[in-house]
Design a protein around this motif. Structure first.
Motif, PDB file in Angstrom:
ATOM      1  N   ASN A 115       3.127 -46.650  66.731  1.00  0.00           N
ATOM      2  CA  ASN A 115       3.248 -45.280  66.231  1.00  0.00           C
ATOM      3  C   ASN A 115       2.321 -44.333  66.970  1.00  0.00           C
ATOM      4  O   ASN A 115       2.653 -43.167  67.199  1.00  0.00           O
ATOM      5  CB  ASN A 115       2.953 -45.251  64.725  1.00  0.00           C
ATOM      6  N   THR A 116       1.140 -44.805  67.360  1.00  0.00           N
ATOM      7  CA  THR A 116       0.241 -43.970  68.152  1.00  0.00           C
ATOM      8  C   THR A 116       0.891 -43.593  69.473  1.00  0.00           C
ATOM      9  O   THR A 116       0.858 -42.426  69.889  1.00  0.00           O
ATOM     10  CB  THR A 116      -1.078 -44.716  68.413  1.00  0.00           C
ATOM     11  N   ASN A 117       1.511 -44.571  70.136  1.00  0.00           N
ATOM     12  CA  ASN A 117       2.190 -44.289  71.403  1.00  0.00           C
ATOM     13  C   ASN A 117       3.311 -43.275  71.220  1.00  0.00           C
ATOM     14  O   ASN A 117       3.517 -42.396  72.062  1.00  0.00           O
ATOM     15  CB  ASN A 117       2.803 -45.581  71.971  1.00  0.00           C
ATOM     16  N   PHE A 118       4.030 -43.407  70.112  1.00  0.00           N
ATOM     17  CA  PHE A 118       5.159 -42.516  69.892  1.00  0.00           C
ATOM     18  C   PHE A 118       4.677 -41.083  69.676  1.00  0.00           C
ATOM     19  O   PHE A 118       5.284 -40.132  70.170  1.00  0.00           O
ATOM     20  CB  PHE A 118       5.982 -42.998  68.698  1.00  0.00           C
ATOM     21  N   ILE A 119       3.593 -40.928  68.936  1.00  0.00           N
ATOM     22  CA  ILE A 119       3.047 -39.588  68.700  1.00  0.00           C
ATOM     23  C   ILE A 119       2.527 -38.990  69.999  1.00  0.00           C
ATOM     24  O   ILE A 119       2.722 -37.800  70.292  1.00  0.00           O
ATOM     25  CB  ILE A 119       1.954 -39.647  67.624  1.00  0.00           C
ATOM     26  N   ILE A 120       1.867 -39.803  70.837  1.00  0.00           N
ATOM     27  CA  ILE A 120       1.393 -39.327  72.140  1.00  0.00           C
ATOM     28  C   ILE A 120       2.567 -38.879  72.994  1.00  0.00           C
ATOM     29  O   ILE A 120       2.543 -37.791  73.595  1.00  0.00           O
ATOM     30  CB  ILE A 120       0.605 -40.439  72.859  1.00  0.00           C
TER      31      ILE A 120
END
Length: 420
Positions: A115-120
């Motif tokens: 999810n962190t990657n997706f938000i980035i």
């Protein structure tokens, strides 16, 4: 405008972001099929495969909350590399050998990083894209990611389930994903808006949208997560499980788009009610469909998965229809946390009760959630008129398997209305 500026403001400028996240999706697709299949076929406890699904969702909830502060602290590129390192560590824990506790921790790490990657990626894409083509870029981004998940799952069918080749392939794709974003010339976007949860505002603006996102979070994790467990438990071959998961991803493209386009022309709540009915009907068929008729079963599960994805995207659109631009950021934050919480709690509940009610518990649970949400929409239809089509937000294809953080990824300037 110089030729370099024109290139930076063209759809090709975001190719590095799409390429990186597609590589991430390929690795995730492999692991999403490998982990439940192996845990189900091994001597692991019966709860292990379900717990791994819950771990991914709970990690995603943590990632949604901490991504913004961490981006402010170290920046987009560094955090992307750090989160990719977490994915690799999680895959290494799985590559060591079948150990349910280590595998659950590994999937937890993936959930946090995923999810962190997706938000980035969404933040970078939102910042790089111009208003004229941002919506198309986002749709292509989601489509590439979902197809990547399906292709990764299909690739698992070509790998040996024994040994650690599958997690090593995931490590390969994850390492590959670091390169395009690390080498991009795109300027670093501003820090994203903070996650400010306002449940009262979300409920006041759109009860149907808020409850729809809650329903979709649980439905998606049940249908996408428990299907490979159910198939593996019925002695379906590895290649057939992989093909089933691939077809389910294609179902999103063929079911969600026509229903989403229809919701732009009529009351979205009616389309949501029809979709809930479709989910319930497909669940009933799935209960009685035999694995001996695998082609029929694949068609049923593809329609089922596509309908679940449709609930998520239309509920998001319906919520935005009834929200003022100044409330877009807190609404997106609230829906993001609601989706993550539901995606954690519902699979946890199903995991706990499956030993009592059997392997078809997730099908009954999905049927119950869809029926309850459909009944709620019917009740709400009597209380409020539909938003006229010319006053609505345009429908965008979204996936209930990944967070919709497009509004949160706007600069934290209190406006939250860029591109709207």
């Amino acid at each position: 405008m110089t030729s370099e500026e024109a290139r930076a403001n063209s759809p090709l400028s975001v190719a590095s972001i799409v390429a990186s996240m597609t590589a991430v999706a390929l690795g995730n697709g492999v692991m999403s099929a490998y982990v439940p299949f192996v845990l189900t076929r091994s001597d692991s406890p019966s709860w292990a495969a379900g717990a791994a699904i819950t771990a991914v969702a709970f990690g995603g909830l943590v990632g949604c909350v901490v991504a913004g502060p961490l981006i402010r602290r170290v920046g987009h590129a560094r955090l992307f590399a750090a989160s990719m390192a977490l994915v690799i560590l999680g895959a290494l824990l799985i590559a060591i050998g079948v150990n349910p506790i280590l595998w659950i921790i590994g999937r937890l790490l993936y959930g946090m990083a995923g999810n962190t990657n997706f938000i980035i990626a969404q933040s970078w894409l939102n910042h790089a894209a111009s208003n004229e083509w941002r919506g198309k870029a986002m749709s292509f981004f989601y489509m590439a990611y979902v197809v990547g998940l399906g292709v990764g799952a299909f690739a698992f069918g070509q790998l040996p389930a024994e040994g650690n080749l599958a997690p090593l392939v995931t490590i390969f794709f994850t390492a590959l994903a670091i390169l395009p974003i690390s080498l991009t010339r795109l300027p670093t976007p501003p820090a994203p808006a903070s996650v400010s949860v306002d449940i009262k505002m979300a409920w006041r603006n759109s009860p149907v949208g808020f409850i729809g996102v809650l329903a979709a979070g649980g439905l998606s994790m049940m249908v996408q997560g428990f299907t490979p467990i159910y198939a593996a438990g019925n002695q379906v071959s590895q290649g057939e499980v992989a093909l089933l998961m691939f077809v389910m991803q294609l179902g999103m493209l063929f079911i969600q788009y026509p229903l989403g386009a229809l919701s732009d022309r009529m009351d979205r709540r009616l389309v949501l009610m029809f979709t809930c009915g479709l989910i319930a009907v497909m669940a009933v068929v799935a209960l009685f469909a035999s694995f001996a008729q695998l082609l029929l079963l694949m068609i049923v599960f593809a329609i089922w998965a596509g309908a679940v994805e449709t609930v998520y995207s239309i509920a998001n659109a319906h919520a935005n229809d009834r929200t003022k631009p100044e409330d877009f950021v807190p609404l997106a934050s609230t829906l993001l946390v609601a989706w993550s919480a539901s995606a954690t709690l519902v699979p946890l509940f199903v995991t706990l009760v499956t030993p009592v009610f059997g392997p078809k518990t997730f099908i009954y649970a999905a049927m119950a959630v869809a029926a309850a949400y459909g009944a709620f929409i019917l009740m709400r239809l009597k209380g409020r008129e539909a938003v006229p089509p010319d006053e609505r937000e345009g429908f965008e294809m979204l996936s209930a398997q990944v967070p919709n953080a497009t509004v949160i990824t706007e600069p934290d300037d209190g406006r939250g209305d860029r591109g709207r």
